[in-house]
Design a protein around this motif. Structure first.
Motif, PDB file in Angstrom:
ATOM      1  N   LYS A 235      34.539  22.620  46.545  1.00 54.37           N
ATOM      2  CA  LYS A 235      33.636  22.465  45.400  1.00 54.37           C
ATOM      3  C   LYS A 235      33.440  23.772  44.629  1.00 54.37           C
ATOM      4  CE  LYS A 235      31.024  19.129  48.185  1.00 54.37           C
ATOM      5  NZ  LYS A 235      29.710  18.864  48.847  1.00 54.37           N
ATOM      6  N   MET A 236      33.929  24.883  45.177  1.00 51.90           N
ATOM      7  CA  MET A 236      33.622  26.174  44.557  1.00 51.90           C
ATOM      8  C   MET A 236      34.392  26.376  43.254  1.00 51.90           C
ATOM      9  SD  MET A 236      35.618  28.981  46.960  1.00 51.90           S
ATOM     10  CE  MET A 236      35.047  30.343  45.924  1.00 51.90           C
ATOM     11  N   GLU A 237      33.845  27.199  42.400  1.00 49.16           N
ATOM     12  CA  GLU A 237      34.461  27.479  41.104  1.00 49.16           C
ATOM     13  C   GLU A 237      35.359  28.696  41.215  1.00 49.16           C
ATOM     14  OE1 GLU A 237      33.152  28.470  36.487  1.00 49.16           O
ATOM     15  OE2 GLU A 237      31.726  27.545  37.867  1.00 49.16           O
ATOM     16  N   LEU A 238      36.583  28.563  40.750  1.00 50.16           N
ATOM     17  CA  LEU A 238      37.558  29.648  40.770  1.00 50.16           C
ATOM     18  C   LEU A 238      37.816  30.147  39.356  1.00 50.16           C
ATOM     19  CD1 LEU A 238      40.102  28.081  43.296  1.00 50.16           C
ATOM     20  CD2 LEU A 238      38.362  29.812  43.789  1.00 50.16           C
ATOM     21  N   SER A 239      38.316  31.373  39.262  1.00 50.68           N
ATOM     22  CA  SER A 239      38.560  31.979  37.953  1.00 50.68           C
ATOM     23  C   SER A 239      39.810  31.404  37.301  1.00 50.68           C
ATOM     24  CB  SER A 239      38.710  33.494  38.103  1.00 50.68           C
ATOM     25  OG  SER A 239      37.524  34.067  38.613  1.00 50.68           O
ATOM     26  N   GLN A 240      39.757  31.268  35.991  1.00 48.94           N
ATOM     27  CA  GLN A 240      40.863  30.691  35.226  1.00 48.94           C
ATOM     28  C   GLN A 240      41.627  31.736  34.434  1.00 48.94           C
ATOM     29  OE1 GLN A 240      39.584  27.362  32.885  1.00 48.94           O
ATOM     30  NE2 GLN A 240      41.596  26.961  31.983  1.00 48.94           N
ATOM     31  N   CYS A 241      41.019  32.895  34.192  1.00 46.02           N
ATOM     32  CA  CYS A 241      41.607  33.895  33.302  1.00 46.02           C
ATOM     33  C   CYS A 241      41.815  35.241  33.996  1.00 46.02           C
ATOM     34  CB  CYS A 241      40.719  34.113  32.079  1.00 46.02           C
ATOM     35  SG  CYS A 241      40.525  32.629  31.047  1.00 46.02           S
ATOM     36  N   VAL A 242      42.937  35.866  33.700  1.00 46.65           N
ATOM     37  CA  VAL A 242      43.191  37.232  34.154  1.00 46.65           C
ATOM     38  C   VAL A 242      42.352  38.192  33.329  1.00 46.65           C
ATOM     39  CG1 VAL A 242      44.954  39.018  34.418  1.00 46.65           C
ATOM     40  CG2 VAL A 242      45.539  36.614  34.822  1.00 46.65           C
ATOM     41  N   ASN A 243      42.296  37.945  32.026  1.00 53.27           N
ATOM     42  CA  ASN A 243      41.484  38.734  31.099  1.00 53.27           C
ATOM     43  C   ASN A 243      41.156  37.849  29.905  1.00 53.27           C
ATOM     44  OD1 ASN A 243      43.851  38.815  29.407  1.00 53.27           O
ATOM     45  ND2 ASN A 243      44.602  40.530  30.651  1.00 53.27           N
ATOM     46  N   ALA A 244      40.686  38.448  28.849  1.00 51.63           N
ATOM     47  CA  ALA A 244      40.240  37.675  27.683  1.00 51.63           C
ATOM     48  C   ALA A 244      41.386  36.958  26.980  1.00 51.63           C
ATOM     49  CB  ALA A 244      39.518  38.589  26.701  1.00 51.63           C
ATOM     50  N   THR A 245      42.607  37.413  27.188  1.00 52.49           N
ATOM     51  CA  THR A 245      43.735  36.829  26.457  1.00 52.49           C
ATOM     52  C   THR A 245      44.734  36.076  27.348  1.00 52.49           C
ATOM     53  OG1 THR A 245      44.968  38.919  26.619  1.00 52.49           O
ATOM     54  CG2 THR A 245      43.607  38.590  24.654  1.00 52.49           C
ATOM     55  N   VAL A 246      44.669  36.273  28.644  1.00 49.97           N
ATOM     56  CA  VAL A 246      45.619  35.623  29.558  1.00 49.97           C
ATOM     57  C   VAL A 246      44.869  34.658  30.462  1.00 49.97           C
ATOM     58  CG1 VAL A 246      47.339  35.953  31.378  1.00 49.97           C
ATOM     59  CG2 VAL A 246      47.132  37.645  29.535  1.00 49.97           C
ATOM     60  N   CYS A 247      45.054  33.354  30.208  1.00 48.30           N
ATOM     61  CA  CYS A 247      44.343  32.329  30.969  1.00 48.30           C
ATOM     62  C   CYS A 247      45.301  31.216  31.395  1.00 48.30           C
ATOM     63  CB  CYS A 247      43.215  31.708  30.130  1.00 48.30           C
ATOM     64  SG  CYS A 247      41.856  32.834  29.771  1.00 48.30           S
ATOM     65  N   LEU A 248      44.927  30.526  32.434  1.00 51.48           N
ATOM     66  CA  LEU A 248      45.666  29.347  32.876  1.00 51.48           C
ATOM     67  C   LEU A 248      45.266  28.145  32.022  1.00 51.48           C
ATOM     68  CD1 LEU A 248      45.148  29.877  36.699  1.00 51.48           C
ATOM     69  CD2 LEU A 248      47.324  30.118  35.479  1.00 51.48           C
ATOM     70  N   PRO A 249      46.150  27.167  31.871  1.00 52.54           N
ATOM     71  CA  PRO A 249      45.812  25.996  31.045  1.00 52.54           C
ATOM     72  C   PRO A 249      44.728  25.110  31.663  1.00 52.54           C
ATOM     73  CG  PRO A 249      47.933  25.691  32.097  1.00 52.54           C
ATOM     74  CD  PRO A 249      47.535  27.112  32.341  1.00 52.54           C
ATOM     75  N   GLU A 250      44.587  25.143  32.998  1.00 53.10           N
ATOM     76  CA  GLU A 250      43.593  24.314  33.668  1.00 53.10           C
ATOM     77  C   GLU A 250      42.785  25.135  34.663  1.00 53.10           C
ATOM     78  OE1 GLU A 250      45.565  21.080  35.556  1.00 53.10           O
ATOM     79  OE2 GLU A 250      46.331  20.213  33.695  1.00 53.10           O
ATOM     80  N   LYS A 251      41.592  24.645  34.960  1.00 56.03           N
ATOM     81  CA  LYS A 251      40.741  25.303  35.937  1.00 56.03           C
ATOM     82  C   LYS A 251      41.356  25.189  37.328  1.00 56.03           C
ATOM     83  CE  LYS A 251      36.554  27.271  36.123  1.00 56.03           C
ATOM     84  NZ  LYS A 251      36.162  28.393  35.249  1.00 56.03           N
ATOM     85  N   PRO A 252      41.520  26.289  38.055  1.00 55.54           N
ATOM     86  CA  PRO A 252      42.100  26.212  39.406  1.00 55.54           C
ATOM     87  C   PRO A 252      41.197  25.459  40.382  1.00 55.54           C
ATOM     88  CG  PRO A 252      42.239  28.449  38.534  1.00 55.54           C
ATOM     89  CD  PRO A 252      41.315  27.683  37.628  1.00 55.54           C
ATOM     90  N   LYS A 253      41.814  24.957  41.431  1.00 55.24           N
ATOM     91  CA  LYS A 253      41.084  24.207  42.463  1.00 55.24           C
ATOM     92  C   LYS A 253      41.405  24.773  43.838  1.00 55.24           C
ATOM     93  CE  LYS A 253      44.787  20.702  42.658  1.00 55.24           C
ATOM     94  NZ  LYS A 253      45.586  21.345  41.592  1.00 55.24           N
ATOM     95  N   LEU A 254      40.570  24.449  44.803  1.00 53.83           N
ATOM     96  CA  LEU A 254      40.800  24.834  46.202  1.00 53.83           C
ATOM     97  C   LEU A 254      41.019  23.566  47.012  1.00 53.83           C
ATOM     98  CD1 LEU A 254      39.003  27.546  48.261  1.00 53.83           C
ATOM     99  CD2 LEU A 254      39.288  25.262  49.236  1.00 53.83           C
ATOM    100  N   VAL A 255      42.063  23.559  47.850  1.00 51.13           N
ATOM    101  CA  VAL A 255      42.406  22.379  48.651  1.00 51.13           C
ATOM    102  C   VAL A 255      42.507  22.785  50.122  1.00 51.13           C
ATOM    103  CG1 VAL A 255      44.058  20.524  49.028  1.00 51.13           C
ATOM    104  CG2 VAL A 255      43.661  21.384  46.707  1.00 51.13           C
ATOM    105  N   VAL A 256      41.853  22.015  50.977  1.00 49.58           N
ATOM    106  CA  VAL A 256      41.881  22.250  52.420  1.00 49.58           C
ATOM    107  C   VAL A 256      42.730  21.176  53.094  1.00 49.58           C
ATOM    108  CG1 VAL A 256      40.489  22.418  54.527  1.00 49.58           C
ATOM    109  CG2 VAL A 256      39.592  23.301  52.360  1.00 49.58           C
ATOM    110  N   GLY A 257      43.613  21.589  54.029  1.00 52.17           N
ATOM    111  CA  GLY A 257      44.305  20.618  54.865  1.00 52.17           C
ATOM    112  C   GLY A 257      45.755  20.354  54.548  1.00 52.17           C
TER     113      GLY A 257
END
Length: 354
Positions: A235-257
């Motif tokens: 459920k935790m929130e992860l970072s999407q951007c390296v900096n103000a100009t370099v970002c991933l297209p989607e919000k990252p997720k955490l998966v267990v298992g």
């Protein structure tokens, strides 16, 4: 109790009291031969003092990018008296995270480094469980760069028998890879003389097994209770951007298992990536995790692995993305590590997690 029994109990008590001193003396072999006797004594005395403050949660990462992300966290508080101990060219850092006592070390790339450092940490310090973390290549198309995986099983995908081209398939190996199947262009009747190789099993020696009789295993399981503890991290929130100009297209997720593969190979090949996923259903590939996990299982210690996905392991078009998003993957991994430690009970009983 008769005198004989009383004397035996007294002798046992005396031996137990001497054990810490014997441990310190036996530890001298890990120190450089160039060090003076005074330096060696000072180091082992410091180790003894540090251990008296334990137990600790052991933290093992791999490269500087991961270390920078971890140490940049304000949650890590170095011990004011003994912030670190240097052994075998590595720095073991002592401190607290969310009030929990931790010991951290960067092992360096590859399975030998990972296994050696994990065993050294277990042998030298009062560490009762290991959290291994770092970045990894993404093998699963349902995962994305920036995501974090906490696998339940890890395999050594670098344990091969490279077979003679005229071999006959059989035996009890886990899987085969026929290199000729990937000939381009394919030529009927023209064999690829590189042949094929088959993936073999590890030999697991463990404190719970029969002495000198290794168990044949392909998958190393991380600690189930710790996986349950980590489940809420999804459920935790992860970072999407390296900096103000370099970002991933989607919000990252955490998966267990999920499952993970380890080998002394940096995977940057789309075809081999697909083979790993199709054959073993692994979602990530790295160069250390199975070595850390196997060392912990061998010694009867709980272990959890947390890996941030930094690249597509060859599925990309053009340059590998690790240079662009490696720091972001490392930062998301560090966040997950900190949250996992936060979830450990204040008075955790490591023995219940083995």
């Amino acid at each position: 109790m008769d005198n004989k029994a009383t004397n035996q109990m007294a002798s046992l008590d005396h031996i137990l009291r001497l054990l810490p001193l014997l441990f310190i003396i036996s530890s001298l072999h890990v120190l450089p031969s160039s060090a003076t006797s005074s330096d060696k004594l000072k180091t082992v005395t410091t180790i003894h003092k540090v251990n008296r403050k334990g137990p600790y949660v052991g933290l093992v990462t791999v490269i500087e990018t991961e270390e920078d992300a971890f140490l940049a966290s304000v949650e890590f508080r170095p011990d004011p008296t003994h912030p670190f101990i240097d052994l075998s060219g590595r720095r073991f850092r002592i401190g607290k995270i969310h009030g929990k006592k931790v010991m951290y070390v960067r092992c360096g790339r590859g399975m030998v480094n990972a296994a050696a450092v994990t065993q050294q940490m277990i042998d030298m310090f009062d560490v009762k469980g290991i959290v291994h973390f770092g970045i990894a290549g993404n093998i699963n198309n349902s995962m994305s760069i920036g995501d974090v995986s906490i696998p339940k099983q890890i395999t050594n995908a670098g344990l091969w028998d490279w077979l003679n081209p005229d071999k006959t398939e059989g035996g009890d190996d886990e899987a085969y890879l026929d290199i000729g199947n990937y000939n381009v262009p394919q030529r009927d009747g023209n064999n690829n003389m590189l042949g094929s190789f088959r993936y073999g099993y590890e030999q697991l020696y463990s404190v719970t097994g029969q002495t000198n009789s290794p168990q044949k295993v392909y998958w190393i399981n991380t600690t189930q209770e710790w996986l349950h503890l980590a489940a809420d991290l999804e459920k935790m929130e992860l970072s999407q951007c390296v900096n103000a100009t370099v970002c991933l297209p989607e919000k990252p997720k955490l998966v267990v298992g999920l499952k993970a593969a380890t080998a002394n190979i940096f995977v940057d090949n789309a075809v081999y990536r697909d083979f790993l996923y199709d054959t073993f259903e692994v979602s990530s590939s790295d160069m250390e995790s199975s070595a850390v996990a196997m060392t912990c299982v061998s010694n009867g210690y709980p272990v959890i692995v947390i890996r941030g996905l930094s690249d597509l392991a060859g599925a990309q078009t053009g340059t590998n993305a690790i240079r662009k998003f490696g720091s972001l993957a490392a930062a998301n991994t560090a966040k997950a590590v900190l949250e996992f430690i936060k979830k450990l009970p204040p008075n955790y009983n490591f023995d219940s997690y083995v």
